[in-house]
Design a protein around this motif. Structure first.
Motif, short mmCIF file in Angstrom:
data_model
loop_
_atom_site.label_atom_id
_atom_site.label_comp_id
_atom_site.label_asym_id
_atom_site.label_seq_id
_atom_site.Cartn_x
_atom_site.Cartn_y
_atom_site.Cartn_z
N ILE A 1 0.87 -1.17 0.00
CA ILE A 1 0.00 0.00 0.00
C ILE A 1 0.90 1.22 0.00
O ILE A 1 1.89 1.25 0.74
N VAL A 2 0.56 2.22 -0.80
CA VAL A 2 1.42 3.40 -0.86
C VAL A 2 0.60 4.68 -0.71
O VAL A 2 -0.51 4.79 -1.23
N GLY A 3 1.19 5.61 0.02
CA GLY A 3 0.64 6.95 0.14
C GLY A 3 1.69 7.97 -0.26
O GLY A 3 2.86 7.84 0.09
N ILE A 4 1.29 8.96 -1.04
CA ILE A 4 2.18 10.06 -1.43
C ILE A 4 1.96 11.20 -0.45
O ILE A 4 0.84 11.69 -0.30
N SER A 5 3.02 11.62 0.24
CA SER A 5 2.86 12.63 1.29
C SER A 5 2.94 14.04 0.72
O SER A 5 3.76 14.87 1.12
N CYS A 6 2.05 14.30 -0.23
CA CYS A 6 1.98 15.63 -0.86
C CYS A 6 0.59 15.76 -1.49
O CYS A 6 0.24 14.99 -2.40
#
Length: 264
Positions: free
Chosen positions: A84-89
């Protein structure tokens, strides 16, 4: 209440560098873990020099789409074991960037599940604050121009409140990006002028009848710590995204009540 297996979370950091660390920290602080082994596995990759500024691209100041460098990091995260990936922007979720990311990941057959920070943030309001209808948006000029939060809120039947571009550019965007006093330039020691501007922005939304304000830039949580200001709920996009990533990672709980902390 042992967890059989958690999915590994990957964070695309570096946009800005402190925001990736902040997302990781909030994943830790929002966890219900009692021992080291109970925390979910997280891989944070931060390559600041690899990504052109997202707002600069959206405003036409560069022709280089940061989507491609973001995809490179996501693929590295997949190799490292992230599922699972989240982009912190927040600005990276603007359609001109995010749509390319999704298409590229599909083209290279990347099996990562990619969550959306703006979607999860807006769902927090709809799910847990049914009495709120008017929502202010504080964000960069890139996010402002793309209207991603505005469209998400409208789709959920909520009324977005945004300033005219002059106020947006000279007050909200400036407090984030100004090279002398902006939060990006002074993340560890917030400049006095940035504090003055944030007060002006909050006063604007209060006068416009906002019942909540979305911190639609990850740097904003470095300057606004309160959960409620002048009767308005403060919705921290990084906070809500961390909770969504935790929930997605907790896939094999023996007792679903372990996730009850996510609604607090």
């Amino acid at each position: 209440m042992k967890i059989k297996r958690d999915k590994t979370v990957g964070i695309v950091g570096g946009m800005g560098p402190h925001s990736g660390c902040d997302l990781f920290e909030k994943i830790l602080s929002n966890s219900s873990a009692k021992t080291d082994q109970e925390y979910i596995s997280v891989v944070l990759m931060s390559f600041p020099s690899s990504h052109v500024d997202r707002t600069s691209f959206l405003l036409g100041e560069t022709s280089i789409n940061p989507a491609y460098s973001i995809v490179d990091v996501i693929r590295k995260l997949e190799v490292s074991g992230a599922e699972i990936v989240g982009i912190s922007c927040n600005t990276a979720y603007s359609p001109r960037i995010f749509n390319v990311i999704q298409n590229e990941l599909k083209r290279v057959k990347c099996n990562i599940k990619l969550l959306s920070m703006p979607f999860e943030t807006c769902m927090k309001i709809k799910r847990e604050h049914s009495n709120i209808t008017r929502v202010g948006i504080m964000a960069t000029n890139g996010t402002y121009k793309s209207e991603i939060y505005k469209k998400q809120l409208v789709d959920l039947g909520l009324e977005p409140i945004t300033p005219d571009f002059e106020f947006q550019n000279e007050i909200i965007h400036a407090m984030i990006y100004d090279p002398e006093y902006g939060i990006k330039s002074n993340p560890e020691h917030i400049h006095a002028k940035a504090k003055v501007l944030v007060k002006k922005a909050i006063e604007y939304f209060k006068n416009q009848g906002a019942e909540a304000i979305i911190l639609g830039c990850t740097e904003l949580s470095l300057i606004i710590k309160e959960k409620n200001i002048k009767g308005m709920e403060i919705i921290d996009s990084t906070q809500e995204f961390s909770r969504a990533l935790i929930k997605e990672a907790k896939v094999a709980l023996q007792n679903p009540k372990e996730l009850s902390f996510l609604t607090n």
